[in-house]
Design an enzyme around this catalytic site. Sequence first.
Site, PDB file in Angstrom:
ATOM      1  N   HIS A   1       0.826  -1.212   0.000  1.00  0.00           N
ATOM      2  CA  HIS A   1       0.000   0.000   0.000  1.00  0.00           C
ATOM      3  C   HIS A   1       0.852   1.251   0.000  1.00  0.00           C
ATOM      4  CE1 HIS A   1      -4.029   1.756   0.623  1.00  0.00           C
ATOM      5  NE2 HIS A   1      -3.357   2.745   1.194  1.00  0.00           N
TER       6      HIS A   1
ATOM      7  N   ASP B   1       0.269   5.525  -1.128  1.00  0.00           N
ATOM      8  CA  ASP B   1      -0.729   6.509  -1.538  1.00  0.00           C
ATOM      9  C   ASP B   1      -0.157   7.641  -2.387  1.00  0.00           C
ATOM     10  OD1 ASP B   1      -3.517   6.044  -0.483  1.00  0.00           O
ATOM     11  OD2 ASP B   1      -2.383   5.685   1.339  1.00  0.00           O
TER      12      ASP B   1
ATOM     13  N   GLU C   1      -8.885   1.420  -2.624  1.00  0.00           N
ATOM     14  CA  GLU C   1      -9.005   1.478  -1.163  1.00  0.00           C
ATOM     15  C   GLU C   1     -10.360   2.035  -0.757  1.00  0.00           C
ATOM     16  OE1 GLU C   1      -6.484   2.897   2.751  1.00  0.00           O
ATOM     17  OE2 GLU C   1      -6.303   4.070   0.911  1.00  0.00           O
TER      18      GLU C   1
ATOM     19  N   HIS D   1     -13.330   1.757   3.754  1.00  0.00           N
ATOM     20  CA  HIS D   1     -12.261   2.636   4.245  1.00  0.00           C
ATOM     21  C   HIS D   1     -12.663   3.030   5.663  1.00  0.00           C
ATOM     22  CE1 HIS D   1      -9.658   6.267   4.636  1.00  0.00           C
ATOM     23  NE2 HIS D   1      -8.790   5.337   4.282  1.00  0.00           N
TER      24      HIS D   1
ATOM     25  N   HIS E   1      -9.452  -2.409   6.527  1.00  0.00           N
ATOM     26  CA  HIS E   1     -10.244  -1.354   7.178  1.00  0.00           C
ATOM     27  C   HIS E   1     -11.602  -1.841   7.683  1.00  0.00           C
ATOM     28  CE1 HIS E   1      -8.221   2.633   6.510  1.00  0.00           C
ATOM     29  NE2 HIS E   1      -7.526   1.926   5.648  1.00  0.00           N
TER      30      HIS E   1
ATOM     31  N   HIS F   1      -2.342  -3.154   4.655  1.00  0.00           N
ATOM     32  CA  HIS F   1      -1.557  -2.229   5.491  1.00  0.00           C
ATOM     33  C   HIS F   1      -2.147  -2.205   6.899  1.00  0.00           C
ATOM     34  CE1 HIS F   1      -4.779   0.072   3.673  1.00  0.00           C
ATOM     35  NE2 HIS F   1      -4.523   1.174   4.349  1.00  0.00           N
TER      36      HIS F   1
ATOM     37  N   ASP G   1       2.305   2.057   3.858  1.00  0.00           N
ATOM     38  CA  ASP G   1       1.337   3.169   3.898  1.00  0.00           C
ATOM     39  C   ASP G   1       2.005   4.521   3.677  1.00  0.00           C
ATOM     40  OD1 ASP G   1      -1.220   4.190   3.978  1.00  0.00           O
ATOM     41  OD2 ASP G   1      -1.591   3.759   6.083  1.00  0.00           O
TER      42      ASP G   1
END
Length: 417
Positions: free
Chosen positions: A44, A46, A147, A174, A220, A241, A310
């Site tokens: 993961h 971003d 995600e 999420h 999540h 993650h 992350d």
Amino acid sequence: MLSKVISAVCLALWVSSCAGTSAEDPYMTRALKLMSETPLIDGHNDLPWQLRKQFNNELNKVDLNTLKTTHTNIPKIKEGRLGAQFWSAYVPCETQYKDAVRQTLEQIDVVHRMCQKYPETFMFATSSQDIMDAFSMHKTASLIGVEGGHSIDSSLGTLRTMYQLGVRYLTLTHSCNTPWADNWLVDTGSEPSEHNGLSPFGKQLIVEMNRLGMLIDLAHVTVTVMNQVLDMSKAPVIFSHSSAYSVCPHKRNVPDDVLLRVNKTGGIVMVNFYNDYVTCSKTANLSDVADHFDHIKKVAGPGIIGFGGDYDGVTRLPEGLEDVSKVPKVVAELLRRGWTDEEVKAALGNNLLRVLREAERVRDRLNGTSPDDVPVPSDEVKNPCRTSYGYRNAGAAHSLSILLLSCSVWLSRLLLN
């Protein structure tokens, strides 16, 4: 003749570099050797979201070779020996019931364009074989994970379309409930459960993801959803993650009983580097991160561990792990703690490769199964931004709603007069 001289010089420089590194830290030398043999696969990152936030996805205005405002750029990727990356196609929960699908497609697009702009660094990848092919060419295999289940707008057709565009995992939620699944905040008590885990449509989605060969990401979700998916999925799951709950009791982390179930079902937990999930505080260091690797290995074995840093999705990172270039330090620390070469290679990438290959095998076994085309029940997704075309009596219902709205407007005007 010239090429031989250049090769000899390069070899001498490499040997000299290794000798210098070895003199400083033999564990780092060993770590880099292992990373040259097995791809580091991170679950993961971003960076695509940072490209939207900082540049509105205008890649022509960005140079990833010189970008200084992110945890990730090309020099840092090379120094960090990043063999493969799941880039996150993330859009916030505020987009749910609005423009989540469009914004997610734009994030998928920016990953494709990133690979096209820097072909010497990135290779777009959708399979376990692609990862190994990219590794053999010394490129970073670039995969996509979406995600948040809000990104598909409760549509199996949208899920399938995203798969065709290269998406290889979906994080079921999420930080908001979807019309078919509860998110992790339910376990904190700050949000109510809406589905007691997964709704019937949520269970349809799991079956369809298995059929497609799309990895199910539980990073999540609530513990109830974790267990429901582990009960029914034919393919191994991932936590792209998340860290260990027993080390840091944050609800985004994975409890020991679930770690054991992940082991039994062949899945993987990819350790998150965010301070709040590492130490449950604002500060952390490299050793604290390694504690999560050690704990997961102790409870459920080295076969379920991976890396899920992350980066570029968090605001606080451990001392010594400030950006993606620093990841080899974790590998060296694990070796320092007595991890064997095979255990380290498993965590680097072999575990994720095994999970992805098994998901591909499940997909191939289900090849003759028809796509699920039963839509989510209309009353479960009613909202002002969604029409009901296609549902039984949808046209009549739509016409009636327009009639009622017109009558309401007419009455209000009459009363005002």
